[in-house]
Design a protein around this motif. Structure first.
Motif, PDB file in Angstrom:
ATOM      1  N   SER A 141       0.837  -1.212   0.000  1.00  0.00           N
ATOM      2  CA  SER A 141       0.000   0.000   0.000  1.00  0.00           C
ATOM      3  C   SER A 141       0.868   1.257   0.000  1.00  0.00           C
ATOM      4  CB  SER A 141      -0.859   0.018   1.280  1.00  0.00           C
ATOM      5  OG  SER A 141       0.028   0.196   2.406  1.00  0.00           O
ATOM      6  N   GLN A 142       0.237   2.382  -0.315  1.00  0.00           N
ATOM      7  CA  GLN A 142       0.963   3.657  -0.272  1.00  0.00           C
ATOM      8  C   GLN A 142       1.452   3.957   1.141  1.00  0.00           C
ATOM      9  OE1 GLN A 142      -0.115   7.385  -2.529  1.00  0.00           O
ATOM     10  NE2 GLN A 142      -0.753   8.041  -0.461  1.00  0.00           N
ATOM     11  N   GLU A 143       0.642   3.616   2.135  1.00  0.00           N
ATOM     12  CA  GLU A 143       1.048   3.868   3.527  1.00  0.00           C
ATOM     13  C   GLU A 143       2.313   3.069   3.866  1.00  0.00           C
ATOM     14  OE1 GLU A 143      -1.685   2.507   6.445  1.00  0.00           O
ATOM     15  OE2 GLU A 143      -0.637   3.413   8.145  1.00  0.00           O
ATOM     16  N   ALA A 144       2.333   1.797   3.453  1.00  0.00           N
ATOM     17  CA  ALA A 144       3.510   0.956   3.735  1.00  0.00           C
ATOM     18  C   ALA A 144       4.727   1.503   3.013  1.00  0.00           C
ATOM     19  CB  ALA A 144       3.224  -0.482   3.299  1.00  0.00           C
ATOM     20  N   LEU A 145       4.529   1.962   1.795  1.00  0.00           N
ATOM     21  CA  LEU A 145       5.667   2.516   1.042  1.00  0.00           C
ATOM     22  C   LEU A 145       6.098   3.865   1.598  1.00  0.00           C
ATOM     23  CD1 LEU A 145       5.193   1.504  -2.666  1.00  0.00           C
ATOM     24  CD2 LEU A 145       6.330   0.322  -0.826  1.00  0.00           C
ATOM     25  N   GLY A 146       5.168   4.567   2.246  1.00  0.00           N
ATOM     26  CA  GLY A 146       5.570   5.812   2.913  1.00  0.00           C
ATOM     27  C   GLY A 146       6.557   5.513   4.025  1.00  0.00           C
ATOM     28  N   ALA A 147       6.293   4.454   4.765  1.00  0.00           N
ATOM     29  CA  ALA A 147       7.215   4.061   5.843  1.00  0.00           C
ATOM     30  C   ALA A 147       8.543   3.584   5.253  1.00  0.00           C
ATOM     31  CB  ALA A 147       6.572   2.965   6.676  1.00  0.00           C
ATOM     32  N   MET A 148       8.451   2.842   4.160  1.00  0.00           N
ATOM     33  CA  MET A 148       9.686   2.383   3.474  1.00  0.00           C
ATOM     34  C   MET A 148      10.505   3.593   3.034  1.00  0.00           C
ATOM     35  SD  MET A 148      10.014   0.232  -0.047  1.00  0.00           S
ATOM     36  CE  MET A 148       9.313  -1.272   0.582  1.00  0.00           C
ATOM     37  N   ALA A 149       9.838   4.586   2.480  1.00  0.00           N
ATOM     38  CA  ALA A 149      10.536   5.799   2.034  1.00  0.00           C
ATOM     39  C   ALA A 149      11.180   6.507   3.229  1.00  0.00           C
ATOM     40  CB  ALA A 149       9.559   6.734   1.323  1.00  0.00           C
ATOM     41  N   GLY A 150      10.492   6.452   4.370  1.00  0.00           N
ATOM     42  CA  GLY A 150      11.068   7.056   5.580  1.00  0.00           C
ATOM     43  C   GLY A 150      12.374   6.379   5.962  1.00  0.00           C
ATOM     44  N   GLU A 151      12.420   5.063   5.827  1.00  0.00           N
ATOM     45  CA  GLU A 151      13.658   4.342   6.152  1.00  0.00           C
ATOM     46  C   GLU A 151      14.750   4.646   5.120  1.00  0.00           C
ATOM     47  OE1 GLU A 151      11.210   0.522   7.950  1.00  0.00           O
ATOM     48  OE2 GLU A 151      13.215   0.178   7.164  1.00  0.00           O
ATOM     49  N   VAL A 152      14.360   4.789   3.865  1.00  0.00           N
ATOM     50  CA  VAL A 152      15.341   5.134   2.821  1.00  0.00           C
ATOM     51  C   VAL A 152      15.901   6.529   3.081  1.00  0.00           C
ATOM     52  CG1 VAL A 152      15.587   5.636   0.345  1.00  0.00           C
ATOM     53  CG2 VAL A 152      14.354   3.578   1.093  1.00  0.00           C
TER      54      VAL A 152
END
Ligand SMILES: O=c1ccn([C@@H]2O[C@H](COP(=O)(O)OP(=O)(O)O)[C@@H](O)[C@H]2O)c(=O)[nH]1
Ligand SMILES: O=C(O)[C@@H](COP(=O)(O)O)O[C@H]1O[C@H](CO)[C@@H](O)[C@H](O)[C@H]1O
Length: 330
Positions: A255-266
């Motif tokens: 989901s976009q929410e999950a990828l938002g968290a992934m982007a935060g880690e990146v």
């Protein structure tokens, strides 16, 4: 693109977009001549739906029919489904992250699974594939191994591909790689323009020489790919890196929410790397927190999560690794 990135892109990008472009017998001969041993690692968290077919295909093609792969390991990364059972039934070796280097505890995240896989495998060449890949990806392993088996200067090879996006059953021919396009690529181009030639800097399919992989830290979460790219650039220089066009990559999308968290880690990983390479500069200490919002019909509801950089040191610094006692239970 800067001239150095353009030159790299033209010199270090090869194509293996299908088996028609690959000579597996020649790769097996090169592997034998070089005395190489190949480990393939699939980090897997809750991938029972896809890991079995992947393992079956890899074993059939590159272990039974041709001896390209010597070791096929699925790292069970806190799965709550039957990932481990399905992978084992398909013929893979399976370890849980908790069982590898137990004296060093266990952290959550994909990077932790990849770091521990170094202690649970023996190949001098290590190939990493996501365990949620869809479609025929049989050419990925020989494609990624090609530069490592034919050019001793190459230490690390990233796959690149077009990225269809399948969301809620709707398949589009492009649009995948959302964190790459909206976060990683702009940041890498700004801070390490020499890496601008990488088509898929975050792609989950890559291969490297153990002698290099064991020399660099592994970010424990989703920052692992961007961390490895920057750290291996620093270790061996741009000419030691390569990329292979593997055609198309389809996987189960989040989901976009999950990828938002992934982007935060990146982003946290990029900030931590951006400053620590310059003498006298402290790594930028990102907040390590990400607050996202959803609307519950009457108002916005914030939710915060940790996206800070947690990482493991280079595996060569781990005594049990050097003595070969990774302590896998069982
Ligand atoms: O804590 C984690 C998170 C992910 N993964 C695996 O890492 C790969 C890529 O993760 P994911 O599919 O979540 O990322 P995406 O491909 O959607 O960007 C998959 O094989 C996951 O099962 C893992 O082993 N541990
Ligand atoms: O490339 C990306 O932007 C992300 C998300 O891809 P999608 O938008 O779900 O196709 O996927 C990659 O990023 C992760 C973080 O580096 C890797 O761990 C994944 O293997 C990779 O699929």
């Amino acid at each position: 693109m800067r001239p150095d990135a353009r030159a790299w892109f033209e010199h270090r990008t090869t194509s293996a977009a299908s088996l028609a472009e690959i000579d597996p017998d020649a790769l097996v001969r090169a592997k034998r001549r070089g005395g190489h041993r190949v480990s393939v690692v699939l980090p897997a968290r809750d991938e029972e739906a896809t890991v079995g077919r992947l393992v079956t295909d890899l074993r059939e093609r590159w272990m039974a029919r041709l001896p390209l792969i010597d070791e096929l390991l699925v790292v069970d990364s806190d799965s709550t489904d039957a990932t481990a059972q399905v992978a084992r039934a398909a013929g893979a070796d399976v370890v849980a992250t908790t069982d590898v280097l137990p004296g060093h505890g266990t952290r959550r995240g994909k990077g932790e699974a990849l770091w521990k896989s170094l202690a649970a495998t023996t190949g001098d060449l290590v190939v990493f594939l996501d365990a949620d890949l869809l479609g025929d990806v049989a050419h990925y392993v020989p494609g990624l191994l090609g530069p490592l088996l034919t050019d001793p200067q190459v230490l690390y090879v990233k796959g690149c591909y077009t990225r269809p996006l399948e969301i809620d059953g709707q398949a589009r021919p492009a649009g995948g790689g959302r964190v790459t396009e909206l976060t990683a690529r702009p940041l890498l181009n700004a801070l390490w323009p020499e890496l601008a030639g990488f088509v898929q800097p975050l792609g989950g399919e890559y291969a490297g020489r153990r002698s290099a992989l064991e020399q660099v830290p592994f970010v424990s979460g989703y920052g692992v790919e961007v961390g490895l790219l920057v750290d291996l650039l620093r270790l061996g220089g741009l000419s030691s890196l390569a990329q292979v066009d593997l055609g198309v990559r389809r996987h189960t999308s989040q989901s976009q929410e999950a990828l938002g968290a992934m982007a935060g880690e990146v982003v946290s990983t990029v900030l931590a790397r951006a400053e620590c390479g310059r003498p006298g500069h402290q790594p930028l200490t990102a907040s390590g927190l990400l607050t996202q919002f959803r609307h519950d019909g009457s108002g916005f509801v914030p939710s915060s999560r940790a996206v800070g950089v947690d990482e493991r040191p280079p595996m060569v610094t781990i005594a049990e690794y050097r003595t070969g006692d990774a302590g896998m239970a069982g």
